[in-house]
Design a protein around this motif. Structure first.
Motif, PDB file in Angstrom:
ATOM      1  N   GLN A 137       0.819  -1.202   0.000  1.00 58.92           N
ATOM      2  CA  GLN A 137       0.000   0.000   0.000  1.00 58.92           C
ATOM      3  C   GLN A 137       0.856   1.257   0.000  1.00 58.92           C
ATOM      4  O   GLN A 137       0.554   2.242  -0.699  1.00 58.92           O
ATOM      5  CB  GLN A 137      -0.938  -0.004   1.208  1.00 58.92           C
TER       6      GLN A 137
ATOM      7  N   GLY B 291       2.266   1.680  -3.376  1.00 51.44           N
ATOM      8  CA  GLY B 291       1.213   2.093  -4.299  1.00 51.44           C
ATOM      9  C   GLY B 291       0.889   3.561  -4.170  1.00 51.44           C
ATOM     10  O   GLY B 291       0.740   4.268  -5.167  1.00 51.44           O
ATOM     11  N   HIS B 292       0.807   4.062  -2.939  1.00 48.79           N
ATOM     12  CA  HIS B 292       0.556   5.486  -2.731  1.00 48.79           C
ATOM     13  C   HIS B 292       1.714   6.327  -3.260  1.00 48.79           C
ATOM     14  O   HIS B 292       1.490   7.413  -3.812  1.00 48.79           O
ATOM     15  CB  HIS B 292       0.350   5.775  -1.246  1.00 48.79           C
TER      16      HIS B 292
ATOM     17  N   ARG C 274       3.697   5.545  -5.797  1.00 49.62           N
ATOM     18  CA  ARG C 274       3.625   5.564  -7.266  1.00 49.62           C
ATOM     19  C   ARG C 274       2.521   6.498  -7.741  1.00 49.62           C
ATOM     20  O   ARG C 274       2.675   7.201  -8.744  1.00 49.62           O
ATOM     21  CB  ARG C 274       3.386   4.164  -7.785  1.00 49.62           C
ATOM     22  N   CYS C 275       1.405   6.516  -7.020  1.00 48.90           N
ATOM     23  CA  CYS C 275       0.315   7.427  -7.408  1.00 48.90           C
ATOM     24  C   CYS C 275       0.731   8.886  -7.269  1.00 48.90           C
ATOM     25  O   CYS C 275       0.396   9.718  -8.119  1.00 48.90           O
ATOM     26  CB  CYS C 275      -0.914   7.148  -6.544  1.00 48.90           C
ATOM     27  N   SER C 276       1.467   9.182  -6.213  1.00 50.12           N
ATOM     28  CA  SER C 276       1.910  10.567  -6.026  1.00 50.12           C
ATOM     29  C   SER C 276       2.891  10.979  -7.105  1.00 50.12           C
ATOM     30  O   SER C 276       2.876  12.109  -7.576  1.00 50.12           O
ATOM     31  CB  SER C 276       2.521  10.741  -4.649  1.00 50.12           C
TER      32      SER C 276
ATOM     33  N   GLY D 151       2.939   9.683 -10.187  1.00 50.44           N
ATOM     34  CA  GLY D 151       2.168   9.831 -11.421  1.00 50.44           C
ATOM     35  C   GLY D 151       1.379  11.110 -11.448  1.00 50.44           C
ATOM     36  O   GLY D 151       1.287  11.784 -12.470  1.00 50.44           O
ATOM     37  N   GLY D 152       0.782  11.504 -10.292  1.00 49.02           N
ATOM     38  CA  GLY D 152       0.050  12.746 -10.243  1.00 49.02           C
ATOM     39  C   GLY D 152       0.926  13.947 -10.456  1.00 49.02           C
ATOM     40  O   GLY D 152       0.542  14.931 -11.092  1.00 49.02           O
TER      41      GLY D 152
END
Length: 353
Positions: free
Chosen positions: A339, A342-343, A345-347, A349-350
């Motif tokens: 998790q 994953g968070h 990688r999302c940050s 990408g954003g």
């Protein structure tokens, strides 16, 4: 000046009066007072406590304090370490320590009683007994690192079966206090976009590292800002993974969580990691045994075999640590790691969008 009158009686001048007063004052009159000095007593003044200035404290060398301050520890996962999050000066219980993390490229490593070989990379210590890089290194409670076979040989030379004097500091040493050493290579030349962390190795011979251990002119030095939440002693580099709600700051973290192995003061061990490190020690002992056998050193081979047997016993104890409760805790930590990543990688990408 003395004058003699006609009748022959001498008269004293000023100088003679002064000398007569000196003679009278130098005579002892104690017998008239019935006075005598008491007999001289012989006191053992060296046994009396010395007077110290108010507020002065006597410096005491505490080896346990030195180990607690200078090294990092891989702990037994079944222990309770809540008090260590409140006070960093509380010593770790020696029986709860499974491995001691020692940096290779640190002056502390070479100052722990070992010698540095000029033919090896800086910071790789040598066993004080055989003067070679330690094979299956073990640390005593006084902080000195030896080859496992060498310290077993030294322990066997004593008539006292319980403990012996450390050959470096003469502190008491026994076999049960020996702890496995886990070398760590501090890689300082790191690319800005890379999250590479220091690599670790428990074996005596480290693999070649493309990163440099000491900064040189022209290289880049990446510095990371450490963050410690309130009411905790856990400090990790501030990043996309720390601080995080998925990584409790008041619980001892497992070694595989982000930045924990490289920066945490202490971490929880996993049976698989312990078995992997102990298996590397077996490989080093096998290499040492072949070398001693080629030199026909039968005595050395015997103590290598003894160290081999004890390492295999440690592997059995590490395997016994894997209980259903520990397996569940490790799975929960791996789930939290997924998790967190994953968070992160999302940050990233954003931010890229």
């Amino acid at each position: 000046m003395t004058t003699t009158p006609a009748d022959g009686t001498p008269h004293s001048g000023p100088n003679n009066k002064r000398s007569s007063k000196k003679m009278a004052s130098s005579q002892s009159l104690n017998h008239l007072l019935n006075f005598s000095l008491p007999p001289r007593q012989t006191h053992q003044y060296q046994s009396l406590p010395r007077r110290r200035k108010p507020g002065a404290q006597q410096a005491v060398w505490n080896k346990e304090r030195f180990l607690n301050a200078q090294y990092r520890f891989v702990m037994n996962p079944s222990g309770d370490y809540t008090v260590h999050f409140a006070d960093p000066d509380i010593y770790f219980q020696w029986h709860d320590i499974l491995q001691i993390i020692v940096p290779r490229s640190s002056a502390l490593a070479s100052a722990s009683g070992s010698l540095v070989q000029a033919t090896h990379e800086e910071g790789v210590t040598s066993c004080p007994i055989c003067l070679s890089p330690p094979t299956a290194p073990r640390m005593t409670k006084c902080g000195h690192v030896f080859c496992f076979p060498c310290i077993l040989h030294y322990l066997n030379t004593s008539d006292n079966l319980k403990w012996v004097r450390c050959p470096i500091c003469f502190d008491s040493v026994n076999e049960r206090q020996l702890k496995a050493v886990k070398w760590i290579d501090n890689t300082l030349c790191i690319d800005d976009e890379d999250d590479t962390v220091p690599t670790a190795s428990s074996s005596s011979a480290s693999a070649e590292n493309p990163m440099v251990s000491t900064p040189t002119p022209g290289t880049q030095l990446r510095m990371r800002l450490m963050q410690r939440p309130q009411i905790t002693t856990l400090a990790l580099p501030r990043s996309r993974t720390w601080p995080s709600d998925l990584l409790p700051p008041h619980q001892a973290p497992f070694h595989f969580l982000p930045d924990v192995h490289a920066f945490a003061k202490f971490m929880l061990a996993t049976p698989s990691a312990l078995i992997a490190d102990l298996t590397a020690d077996l490989d080093d002992l096998a290499t040492e045994r072949r070398m001693l056998a080629s030199m026909k050193d039968d005595l050395g081979v015997n103590f290598v075999d003894a160290a081999d047997a004890k390492v295999r016993h440690q592997i059995e104890k590490a395997t016994a640590l894997e209980t259903p409760q520990l397996k569940e805790a490790i799975e929960a930590a791996h789930h939290a790691l997924e998790q967190i990543e994953g968070h992160a990688r999302c940050s990233i990408g954003g931010r890229a969008e």
